[in-house]
Enzyme design. Sequence first.
Site, short mmCIF file in Angstrom:
data_model
loop_
_atom_site.label_atom_id
_atom_site.label_comp_id
_atom_site.label_asym_id
_atom_site.label_seq_id
_atom_site.Cartn_x
_atom_site.Cartn_y
_atom_site.Cartn_z
N ASP A 120 0.96 -1.49 -0.06
CA ASP A 120 0.41 0.09 0.35
C ASP A 120 0.28 1.61 0.24
O ASP A 120 0.24 2.25 0.06
CB ASP A 120 -1.16 -0.40 1.13
CG ASP A 120 -2.26 -1.11 1.51
OD1 ASP A 120 -2.43 -1.41 -0.17
OD2 ASP A 120 -2.28 -1.65 1.93
N ASP A 179 -6.82 -3.69 -6.43
CA ASP A 179 -6.25 -1.91 -5.64
C ASP A 179 -4.98 -2.07 -5.99
O ASP A 179 -4.45 -0.70 -5.71
CB ASP A 179 -6.36 -2.77 -4.16
CG ASP A 179 -7.41 -2.82 -3.81
OD1 ASP A 179 -8.43 -4.12 -4.12
OD2 ASP A 179 -8.33 -2.47 -1.83
N1 GLY Z 1 -8.41 -3.12 0.44
C1 GLY Z 1 -8.58 -1.93 0.34
C2 GLY Z 1 -10.03 -1.48 0.15
O1 GLY Z 1 -10.74 -1.94 0.85
O2 GLY Z 1 -10.82 -0.70 -0.79
#
Ligand code: GLY
Length: 400
Positions: A120, A179
């Site tokens: 992330d 993501d």
């Molecule tokens: N996993 C990141 C989101 O909830 O978009």
Amino acid sequence: MKKLINRNSVVFLLVSFLCSLVHAQTSKKDMEQMIDQQFKLAASQYKILEKNVPDSMMPKTVNKNTGKVESSNTKWWCSGFFPGSLLYIYEHTNDQDVLKIAQKRLAIQEKEKHYTGNHDLGFMMYCSFGNAYRLFKKPADKATIDTAAASLTTRYRPQIKSIQSWNKNQNFNCPVIIDNMMNLELLLWVSQNGGDQRFREVAINHANSTLANHYRPDHSAFHVLDYTLETGKFIGKNHQGFNDASAWARGQAWGFYGFTMMYRFVKDEKYLQQARDIAQFLLNHPNMPTDKIPYWDFNAPNIPNALRDASAASIIASGLLELSRYTKGKESSNYVDAAKQIIVKLASDEYLAKPGDNGGFLLKHGVGFFNANSEVDQPLTYGDYYFLEAMHRYKEWILK
Ligand code: GLY
């Protein structure tokens, strides 16, 4: 007679043209005023939010039972959104107190440039320091971004030409989630701005693997691909979606925004085509409501009574505005119109918090992790961030 018809038609066309011009001008003015008002409101809301969060933490959501703001530490994947949102607000209000809060929050975030615990880093360090560098061009901020990109690439697995999202756990062997398309922006930006060229290669490899493996024939994506590194085989799953065959709305939004952004940096037509295909999936899906705020999953079982996800809507609006720049004519204006519709809806009482409410967050009705009953129908930092970004883009790209 012929002459009369011709003259009438010309007058009619002229009047229609002038009316559409007046309408376009009026709605342009309305949008300008509305967006300026939203940023002013955001400044007062985010000063409230700041007071609700301990100095060493970042805001997360509002607890449904207590009504209190919940915070996270700076390792949480959303930690970059608060400083990033504050910077957008400062940019459009010139509010010096907002800037001070942004600087205070950037200072606690900076250490996470070394974090390698998950994928992330883009969300955490580019949404925060990327905006700071865009605005102030401080070399120290650029160095922070460069280091964060290097940290992210430690998770690249050449066997599968992908960045591993989360570590092996009880559910997954080597998970790669949709993501992650968003985190590639950090890598591409660093390579484009004097940094390591291998970061660009990693981003392109990852995007190509995602294109090949994550997408189904209808242009919807799985949330997670669980790989076996030794064989390169994978299983498609939907951790945050309704079930493995469904289309989790925010996942579709991440992929859409991600491939549009890939085209910005790489100018490879296949990324542009992918973004257009996903836009078609989103905008023409039979379960997309007419106001274009998606249900949390396009296949949620209780549609039309399923919850909407304001965060997915914000991400889609911002992505549509970027896609409009790479397309032409009616196609491009359709994307702008859809983005505008979403922004206006999110800025309505239905989604926007009343001044002083919502713990200081802007948007209500985000869906974090439905199946885990976590952050369901609540404010979310990323919903606010991409809402602000969409308005920023609308102002900079459409109104100027
Ligand atoms: N996993 C990141 C989101 O909830 O978009």
